[in-house]
Scaffold this active site. Structure first.
Site, PDB file in Angstrom:
ATOM      1  N   LEU B 265       7.650  34.002  21.812  1.00  0.00           N
ATOM      2  CA  LEU B 265       6.047  33.379  21.254  1.00  0.00           C
ATOM      3  C   LEU B 265       6.466  32.677  20.089  1.00  0.00           C
ATOM      4  CD1 LEU B 265       4.718  37.518  20.631  1.00  0.00           C
ATOM      5  CD2 LEU B 265       3.913  34.576  21.976  1.00  0.00           C
ATOM      6  N   ARG B 269       3.046  29.789  20.204  1.00  0.00           N
ATOM      7  CA  ARG B 269       2.706  29.084  19.579  1.00  0.00           C
ATOM      8  C   ARG B 269       2.864  27.560  18.623  1.00  0.00           C
ATOM      9  NH1 ARG B 269       5.307  34.390  16.412  1.00  0.00           N
ATOM     10  NH2 ARG B 269       3.593  35.938  17.598  1.00  0.00           N
ATOM     11  N   PHE B 407      -4.643  35.319  20.901  1.00  0.00           N
ATOM     12  CA  PHE B 407      -2.963  35.314  21.582  1.00  0.00           C
ATOM     13  C   PHE B 407      -2.623  34.711  20.821  1.00  0.00           C
ATOM     14  CE2 PHE B 407      -4.803  32.929  26.077  1.00  0.00           C
ATOM     15  CZ  PHE B 407      -5.285  31.497  25.005  1.00  0.00           C
ATOM     16  N   GLU B 408      -0.912  35.196  21.402  1.00  0.00           N
ATOM     17  CA  GLU B 408       0.313  34.022  20.514  1.00  0.00           C
ATOM     18  C   GLU B 408       0.144  35.174  19.863  1.00  0.00           C
ATOM     19  OE1 GLU B 408       2.279  32.683  22.769  1.00  0.00           O
ATOM     20  OE2 GLU B 408       0.877  32.213  23.809  1.00  0.00           O
ATOM     21  N   GLY B 409      -0.169  35.648  19.218  1.00  0.00           N
ATOM     22  CA  GLY B 409      -0.200  36.126  17.651  1.00  0.00           C
ATOM     23  C   GLY B 409      -0.992  35.890  17.136  1.00  0.00           C
TER      24      GLY B 409
END
Lengths: 244, 600
Positions: B265, B269, B407-409
Site C-alpha cells: 500500500l 499510495r 482507496f489505498e487507505g
C-alpha cells in the site's frame, strides 16, 4: 528487402508559429517537434513490410542535431539504423539532392517518405528524388503491397483512386491509410539507444534564401445575414469579399 | 552556478527537521529522452485506444473490452515496467515507473484496472515471492497474458485490514490450504486469472497471503458492483468456497500478510499520487479548452478574472503536487540504491526503500487525490450548465475522481499514518524531533526577529517561510504530545490538523525547490511561470497551515500557553504579501494561449 524511409522533423501541429530575425527565421523557442505525420505512415508501412518479407529499414533525415530525438523515436518504432545529413533543410531540391546522394550509395528496393512535410508542404521531394535516381516515383500512395519484385499500389487521384503496379526500385510519397499508425513499445524504446545513427555532411548547397515569412491574416468574424436579406449578402460578396 | 550532486542520505520524514538544498531533489524536467519517450507512448496509447472508447468502457456489458485494452497495453510493455528483465519486464527504476503511472493516469476506469494489475496485483509476488513463484507468475503478469487482482478488503474489514475473517486451513494430506471467506471491492475481479488473497491460517491473529489461480476452483462472484464512478472498472465481491491452494502458493511467511499489505500500500499510495497528477493535467486542459471556446457576453469566458483565478489555482496546485511526487520518488530510488549497495536483495531493497518514505507516500496520496477533487470540481464549474450534463467530459471526471480519497487507505487513515509514523520514529530515536521541538519552544518565548533578511540568494524570504512552517508544526506537535502523552493518538482531530500542516509544508517546499533548481539550470527568465506557480502555492499553503494550526492549538491549549502559541503561530506564518491575483492571471493567460496545461 532494403527500405529507406525519409523523415522530416516538423513542429507539432499545435505549436504556436512565430518568426524572428526580421521575419526571416522560424522561432523555435518552446516548440515541440514531431516526425512528419505522413512520414510516420511511411515508416509504419516499411516496418510492416520488413516483418512480412524480412530485410532492413533505414531512416534518413536531412536536418540538424535537434532532429535526433525524432530519429530515435523512429528507431524505437522499428527501424534498424539511421542516417542524419547534418544540415538545415533549406529547400526541396537541396533535400532531394541529399536523399539521392545517400540512396545512390546503396541498392534500396523502396524509398518511402510522406506525401509532403507538414511545415513547408511542398510535396515534390519524392518526384525530385525519383528523377535524380532515374527510377519511378508515385504519390500519394495509400496502399502498398509487395509481390515478388513488383509493388501493387493504390494512389489517390482527383475525385477517385487508381490501382497501379510498378517494378522495384521505387520512390513513393505515402499517406494514410497505408499502414496502422504505430506507437513505440517499451522494448523498441530501450533498444533504440543501441541502434546505429550515422551523421554525414551534406553535398551541394541550398538554392534559395528565405527573404520573409508572413502568417495568414486572422480570420474576421462571421457575419450572419437573415435569409430575407439576400440582397445584402450579394452586396457584401460583391463589394466587401470581392468574390463575385 | 553548478549544481552539486549530493545524493545525501535524506531519510523519510526528515524534511521536517532538515533544510533541504535544491540540488538534493529530482525535478521532472530532468527526465531523459528515453523516459520522455516512454511517457509519450503511454499518452499516445490513451489518446488512440482509451479516450475514444471511454463510454464503451463505462457502459460495457462484459469485461471483454477492458481485457482487450489491457492486452494491448501488455503488447506495448506497459504492464512490465517495474518487473525485472529476467522475469520478462523492463526493470525500470522507481521514478520512471512513477512517470509511467502519471502518463497513464488520465485513462479513467482503464487507469484503475491498469494500476490494480501492475501495482497491488503484481508487486506482492515481485517483492515477497520465492524464486519459483516469481519465475512462474511474473512473466505472465508482465505481458498481460494473466491479469491480477488483490483480495484484502472484506465486508467487515476495511481500514482495519487485519481483522479479516477469511480462513485458510491445511488439508489432511498437508498439500493444500483450503480457503473459505468473502472479499469485497475487488478491482479486476471479473476477469482476473490470479488473485492475491489474504486469509488467517487456523486461529492466527494476523493475515497470511496466498497466490490463488482462478483455475484452482472454489471461486464464485457476485454481479459487478454499481458504483458512483470508475464504472468501467470491474469491481466484484469474491467468495472462496473450499478453494484448494497448494501450500507452495503461500506468499512470504505465515502471518506475514499484513506486512505485505502495508508495504504494498505504501507503493500504491505514491503511485496513486502520480496517477492523479496525470489525471489533473488532463482535466485542466479540457477545462481551459472549454473556457476558450465558450462565449458569453460576447467573449470567451476564459477572459474573465473569475475563471482565470480558477485556472491559475488549479495549475499551481498540480505543479506543486507533481514536484513533491518526483522529489519523493527519487528519494526512494536513492534509498533503494544505497540498500542494494549494502548487499540487500533487490526486492527487499525496494520494499525497504519505499518503507523509509512511508510518511511521504501517505502525505502525497492525500494531497494528490484532494487536488484532483479540487480540479474536477472547478472543471465542472468552468463548464457551467454543461458541467452538469452527462454528455460533457466533466461528468465522468467528477465521478471518477472521488474514489481516490477512499482507496489505498482513506485520506483519514493516511493523515493518521503520516503523523503517527513521524511520532513513532521520533520515539524510537530514528527522527531527532524532540531537540528541534524544544528549540522552537524556547524560540517562541524569546524576542522575535523583525523579518530582516540579510542573506543573498534565491528565495531567501520564501525559504525562511518554509522553515517557519516547520517550526509551527514542531511547536504544536511538541506541545500536544507533551499534553496527551500516550493518549495522543486518541486526539484524531489534532492529528488531522497536524497532517494538513505537514502536507502543505512538504508540498510547498517541493515546489519552491523545484523552481530554484530550474532557475539554476535555465536562468530566472525562463522560469517565470514556474515561479508564479510555486509562490501562489506557498502563500496559500501558509494560510492553510495557519488555519489548521489555530484549530489545533485551541483544541488543547488554555490561558498563557494558548496566547503564547497563537503568537508563535502568527510569527511563524508571516510572509511579505505579493500580488497573487496577477500571478494567477499570468498562469491562466499562458494556459489560455496554449489551450491547456502549461508545464511538462
Amino acid at each position: 528487402m532494403k527500405i529507406l524511409v525519409c523523415i522530416t522533423n516538423v513542429p507539432d501541429t499545435t505549436a504556436k508559429i512565430s518568426f524572428i530575425d526580421g521575419d526571416t527565421k522560424f522561432n523555435k523557442t518552446g516548440v515541440q517537434y514531431i516526425c512528419g505525420p505522413y512520414d510516420d505512415y511511411a515508416l509504419s508501412r516499411a516496418v510492416e513490410l520488413k516483418e512480412q518479407h524480412g530485410g532492413t529499414v533505414t531512416v534518413l533525415n536531412v536536418g540538424e542535431a535537434e532532429s535526433e530525438q525524432v530519429i530515435r523515436k523512429c528507431l524505437a518504432i522499428g527501424a534498424d539504423d539511421a542516417i542524419r545529413v547534418n544540415t538545415e533543410p533549406t529547400d526541396s531540391y537541396f533535400v532531394a539532392e541529399q536523399i539521392a546522394h545517400i540512396a545512390s550509395q546503396e541498392n534500396y528496393d523502396l524509398i518511402l517518405m510522406g506525401r509532403e512535410s507538414i511545415d513547408f508542404n511542398s510535396g515534390v521531394v519524392h518526384g525530385l528524388v525519383g528523377e535524380m535516381l532515374g527510377i519511378p516515383s508515385l504519390s500519394p500512395v495509400m496502399k502498398l503491397e509487395i509481390d515478388g519484385g513488383v509493388a501493387k499500389m493504390t494512389r489517390e487521384i482527383e475525385g477517385g483512386k487508381e490501382d497501379v503496379e510498378a517494378s522495384l526500385p521505387l520512390v513513393l510519397g505515402c499517406q494514410e491509410p497505408i499502414a496502422e499508425w504505430k506507437i513505440p513499445n517499451m522494448r523498441g524504446i530501450m533498444s533504440a539507444r543501441t541502434k546505429p545513427l550515422k551523421v554525414v555532411e551534406p553535398v551541394g548547397s541550398g538554392l534559395t534564401i528565405t527573404e520573409k515569412y508572413a502568417l495568414p491574416a486572422p480570420k474576421g468574424a462571421v457575419k450572419m445575414i437573415p435569409a430575407e436579406e439576400a440582397e445584402k449578402l450579394i452586396d457584401l460578396l460583391k463589394n466587401e469579399a470581392k468574390v463575385l | 552556478m553548478v549544481l552539486t550532486d549530493s545524493k545525501s542520505s535524506i531519510k523519510g520524514g526528515e524534511f521536517l527537521i532538515k533544510d533541504i538544498d535544491a540540488s538534493q531533489i529530482f525535478i521532472p524536467e530532468e527526465f531523459n529522452e528515453e523516459q520522455q519517450m516512454i511517457a509519450q507512448t503511454c499518452v499516445d496509447f490513451l489518446r488512440t485506444e482509451v479516450h475514444p472508447k471511454l463510454d464503451a468502457i463505462d457502459y460495457a456489458k462484459d469485461t471483454s473490452l477492458m481485457v482487450e485494452l489491457l492486452d494491448k497495453a501488455g503488447e506495448l510493455g506497459l504492464l512490465g515496467t517495474a518487473i525485472p528483465e529476467e522475469y520478462g519486464g523492463f526493470g525500470m527504476n522507481f521514478n520512471t515507473s512513477m512517470l509511467v503511472t502519471e502518463a497513464c493516469g488520465g485513462g479513467h476506469s482503464f487507469s484503475v484496472a491498469l494500476s490494480a494489475h501492475t501495482g497491488i496485483g503484481t508487486l506482492p509476488i515481485l517483492y515477497y515471492g520465492t524464486e519459483e513463484q516469481k519465475a512462474k507468475y511474473l512473466p505472465k503478469l508482465a505481458t498481460g497474458e494473466w491479469k491480477a487482482a488483490y483480495c484484502l478488503t472484506e465486508p467487515d474489514s476495511g481500514s482495519d485490514a487485519n481483522s479479516g475473517k477469511t480462513k485458510a486451513v491445511l488439508s489432511e494430506d498437508g498439500k493444500h490450504y483450503i480457503i473459505n471467506g468473502q472479499k469485497m471491492w475487488i478491482t479486476n475481479g471479473g476477469f482476473a486469472d490470479l488473485f492475491i488473497v489474504f486469509a488467517k491460517i487456523d486461529n492466527d491473529k494476523s493475515l497470511t497471503a496466498f497466490i490463488v489461480e482462478k483455475s484452482f476452483g472454489g471461486i464464485t462472484m457476485n454481479e459487478e458492483e454499481r458504483k458512483m464512478g470508475i464504472k468501467g472498472s470491474s469491481t466484484r465481491q469474491v467468495f472462496f468456497n473450499d478453494c484448494k491452494v497448494p501450500v507452495e502458493n503461500q506468499l512470504y511467511t505465515r502471518e506475514g500478510g499484513f506486512k505485505i499489505a502495508v508495504n504494498i500500500l505504501n507503493i500504491g499510495r505514491i503511485k496513486l499520487a502520480a496517477a492523479v497528477v496525470g489525471a489533473s493535467k488532463g482535466v485542466i486542459s479540457t477545462a481551459v479548452n472549454y473556457a476558450n471556446e465558450r462565449k458569453q457576453f460576447g467573449t470567451s469566458i476564459s477572459s474573465f478574472g473569475a475563471i482565470k483565478h480558477k485556472i491559475g489555482d488549479m495549475i499551481a496546485k498540480v505543479f506543486a503536487s507533481e514536484s513533491a511526487c518526483y522529489r519523493a520518488g527519487q528519494n526512494i530510488d536513492d534509498a533503494i540504491d544505497t540498500l542494494l549497495a549494502s548487499g540487500m536483495e533487490s526486492g527487499q531493497a525496494k520494499l525497504k526503500g519505499v518503507e523509509q518514505f512511508a510518511i511521504e507516500c501517505a502525505m502525497l496520496k492525500v494531497h494528490g487525490s484532494e487536488v484532483l477533487d479540487y480540479v474536477v470540481d472547478e472543471g465542472v464549474q468552468i463548464y457551467g450548465g454543461m458541467g452538469f450534463s452527462a454528455e460533457a467530459p466533466m461528468d465522468r471526471a467528477y465521478r471518477d475522481s472521488r474514489i481516490n480519497r477512499i482507496f489505498e487507505g482513506t485520506n483519514e487513515i493516511n493523515r493518521l499514518l503520516s503523523v503517527g509514523t513521524i511520532v513513532k520514529r521520533a520515539m524510537k530515536g530514528e527522527l531527532n524531533l524532540m531537540p528541534a521541538a524544544m528549540a522552537v519552544g524556547k524560540e517562541i518565548l524569546s524576542i522575535p526577529d523583525f523579518g530582516v533578511v540579510e542573506e543573498d540568494g534565491l528565495f531567501i524570504p520564501e525559504k525562511k517561510a518554509i522553515k517557519n512552517m516547520k517550526k509551527a508544526i514542531l511547536m504544536i506537535a511538541g506541545a500536544s504530545l507533551q499534553k496527551f502523552m500516550m493518549k495522543f493518538e486518541e486526539e484524531q482531530e489534532i492529528i488531522m490538523n497536524l497532517a494538513d500542516m505537514l502536507i502543505e509544508t512538504y508540498v510547498a517546499e517541493s515546489a519552491l525547490l523545484r523552481v530554484e533548481k530550474l532557475i539554476i539550470l535555465r536562468g530566472e527568465e525562463a522560469c517565470a511561470l514556474e515561479k508564479d506557480a510555486a509562490l501562489v502555492y506557498l502563500h496559500s499553503a501558509i494560510d492553510k497551515l495557519n488555519s489548521a494550526g489555530k484549530v489545533a492549538i485551541t483544541s488543547f491549549a488554555e490561558g498563557d500557553e494558548l496566547r503564547v502559541m497563537l503568537m508563535g503561530l502568527k510569527r511563524f506564518t508571516k510572509i511579505e504579501p505579493i500580488n497573487l491575483k496577477d500571478a494567477r492571471r499570468r498562469l491562466a493567460d499562458a494556459a489560455i494561449q496554449k489551450n491547456g496545461y502549461i508545464f511538462i
